[in-house]
Design a protein around this motif. Structure first.
Motif, short mmCIF file in Angstrom:
data_model
loop_
_atom_site.label_atom_id
_atom_site.label_comp_id
_atom_site.label_asym_id
_atom_site.label_seq_id
_atom_site.Cartn_x
_atom_site.Cartn_y
_atom_site.Cartn_z
N GLU A 67 16.27 85.25 61.20
CA GLU A 67 16.40 85.27 59.73
C GLU A 67 17.49 84.32 59.26
O GLU A 67 17.31 83.60 58.28
N ARG A 68 18.62 84.31 59.97
CA ARG A 68 19.70 83.38 59.57
C ARG A 68 19.19 81.94 59.68
O ARG A 68 19.45 81.11 58.82
N GLY A 69 18.46 81.68 60.75
CA GLY A 69 17.92 80.33 60.95
C GLY A 69 16.93 79.95 59.86
O GLY A 69 16.92 78.82 59.39
N GLU A 70 16.14 80.93 59.44
CA GLU A 70 15.14 80.61 58.41
C GLU A 70 15.78 80.35 57.05
O GLU A 70 15.29 79.53 56.27
N ILE A 71 16.87 81.04 56.78
CA ILE A 71 17.60 80.75 55.52
C ILE A 71 18.12 79.31 55.57
O ILE A 71 18.01 78.55 54.60
#
Ligand code: NAD
Length: 484
Positions: free
Chosen positions: A73-77
């Motif tokens: 999720e952090r990467g997708e943000i």
């Protein structure tokens, strides 16, 4: 003129604090200027120590949840932020040209380069790993885990208003750290617009705060003293870096320091001179010479020095100087009057000590802070320009005889960020690259920055590395868990 008139959407000028646009706690603002005209572009909110405390409160309150957010999720943000940034490339490029002065083509290049850090670390977030092994004595097992350090403070310079921020923000978020960013007062608008991009990308409130200020020390000193801050990452001058290291010592803060440079550009007698002159133009003139990696000193073997000087002079003379907004302009203004005076003083000192000017050598009359592309040759060893970072469009050439003397001259500095060498010999290239006391060496290349490569210096050019697979380590702690 207001910046907003020139851009498709409004550019925020308030603080970005805990997920909200707010004025500074004492209502103060400061002026942001266009260095090409001296005109006021906008007024930015002038953050106070109280604002800094609030930003850290916000960062601390969401730190556990952010670190526990799945890495994917952090990467997708980060990935979404990259897409949104690229979709607004022209706005960001125009804004950087307006507040910093670099030609539009270079500003567009910085959007691509700065965006790559969001993309790269969005990919790296899921690759944080540890280690499992056995004690050599057979008495136990060893588990090594990597954990987010915690709330970080980033302090950035004006020369790359976007990329020097994303090179810190992206690895911090990938690692699970929250961050308070204090951009340079000359160029706060680019960073504030980036805050908006992160909000659109779905970054939780409080993970990022952006605090422009004209009162840097007043704002950051209480943060350095605050037990909750865990990390400081700084890009800027060596002089300020030393002050911040001293402040960090009192609480043993983890630090990353990307400091000043004094890059040598060494041309050996077996170099391809066409390639060397092309490389010299890139290494010297990228960003109007206002880059920490900029070639500061040209050490040229005396057997090819006259030829190299003549060709470089011709190329420098042909450069088009003017407002970065004008298509075809290659050299914009320096950031402010102080910077232009500092360039003029270094040229004046070299000339007084015997250097010859082969082109340029003076300021361009106003408005704006322009300085002529300049080549100096026969620069004597005691000239200040060989010891200090010029940060402007001035190439100082000096001769050497043979490889050993070239290496010694290149290493004769307290700095150690980047170096450039030109030679056709593979063995010589490797031998010299290994002997140079710098964190980065370009071999037959004038541009070396790369999102996948570790960027940083040795000696008084800094501590730590940004970008590459190394960059995320600056935001991770190593924990050893002993098992039976
Ligand atoms: P600077 O050191 O004057 O300022 C850098 C930042 O520090 C700014 O945000 C400034 O407001 C802040 N600052 C200044 N004094 C402070 C204090 N006492 N406490 C807290 N913050 C303070 O540098 P600059 O003129 O903005 O940038 C140019 C310098 O940055 C050059 O020396 C250049 O080589 C260096 N630089 C290094 C790298 C690198 O990666 N090594 C990259 C770009 C620029």
């Amino acid at each position: 003129m207001s910046v907003a008139d020139d851009l498709h959407g409004a550019v925020p000028t308030t603080l970005w604090l805990g997920g909200k646009q707010v004025p500074s706690s004492d209502g103060a603002t400061f002026a942001v200027h266009d260095p090409a005209t001296g005109a006021e572009l906008a007024r930015a909110a002038d953050a106070t120590a109280e604002d800094a405390r609030r930003a850290l409160d916000a960062a601390v309150s969401v730190q556990p949840a952010w670190a526990a957010t799945p890495a994917r999720e952090r990467g997708e943000i980060l990935h979404r932020a990259w897409e949104l940034l690229i979709a607004r490339s022209e706005d960001f490029a125009l804004l950087m040209t307006l507040e910093m002065g670099k030609p539009l083509a270079e500003a567009r290049g910085e959007v691509t380069y700065g965006g790559e850090f969001l993309r790269w670390f969005g990919e790296e977030a899921v690759r944080i790993s540890g280690r499992y092994t056995h004690s050599p004595s057979g008495t136990g097992r060893i588990l090594v885990a990597k954990q987010a350090i915690g709330p970080a403070l980033a302090i950035t310079p004006w020369n790359f208003p976007l990329a020097m921020g994303t090179r810190k923000i992206a690895p911090a978020f990938a690692a699970g750290c929250t961050m308070v960013v204090k951009p340079a007062p000359e160029t706060p608008l680019t960073m504030l617009l980036l805050g908006q991009i992160f909000a659109e990308a779905g970054l939780p409130d409080g993970v990022l705060s952006i605090l422009p200020t004209s009162r840097a020390a007043q704002l950051t000193e209480p943060l350095f003293a605050d037990d909750r801050l865990r990390k400081v990452t700084f890009t800027g001058s060596t002089a300020v870096g030393k002050v911040l290291l001293a402040q960090s010592a009192s609480r043993v803060l983890r630090t990353s320091m990307e400091l000043g440079g004094n890059a040598p550009f060494v041309v050996f007698d077996d170099a391809d001179l066409d390639a060397a002159v092309d490389g010299a133009m890139a290494a010297k003139m990228r960003n109007i010479g206002e880059a920490c990696t900029a070639a500061n000193r040209f050490h040229v073997d005396n057997r090819v020095r006259a030829e190299f000087t003549a060709r470089l002079t011709e190329r420098m003379q042909a450069l088009k100087v003017g407002s970065g907004l004008v298509e075809g302009v290659q050299v914009g203004p320096l950031i402010n009057e102080r910077q232009r005076n500092s360039v003029a003083a270094l040229v004046g000192d070299a000339v007084a000590k015997g250097a010859q000017v082969t082109t340029g050598g003076g300021a361009v009359s106003g408005p704006g802070w322009f300085y002529e592309p300049t080549v100096l040759t026969d620069v004597p060893p005691d000239a200040r320009i060989l010891k200090e970072e010029v940060f402007g469009p001035v190439a100082a050439i000096t001769g050497f005889d043979g490889e050993e003397e070239g290496i010694a001259a290149a290493n004769d500095t307290e700095y150690g960020l980047a170096a450039y060498i030109y030679t056709r010999g593979l063995e010589r290239a490797l031998r010299v690259a290994e002997a140079l006391e710098t964190g980065m060496v370009g071999v037959n290349r004038g541009i070396i920055s790369d999102v996948a490569a570790p960027f940083g210096g040795v000696k008084q050019s800094g501590l730590g590395r940004e970008a590459g697979v190394e960059g995320i380590e600056e935001y991770l702690e190593t924990k050893y868990i002993a098992l039976p």
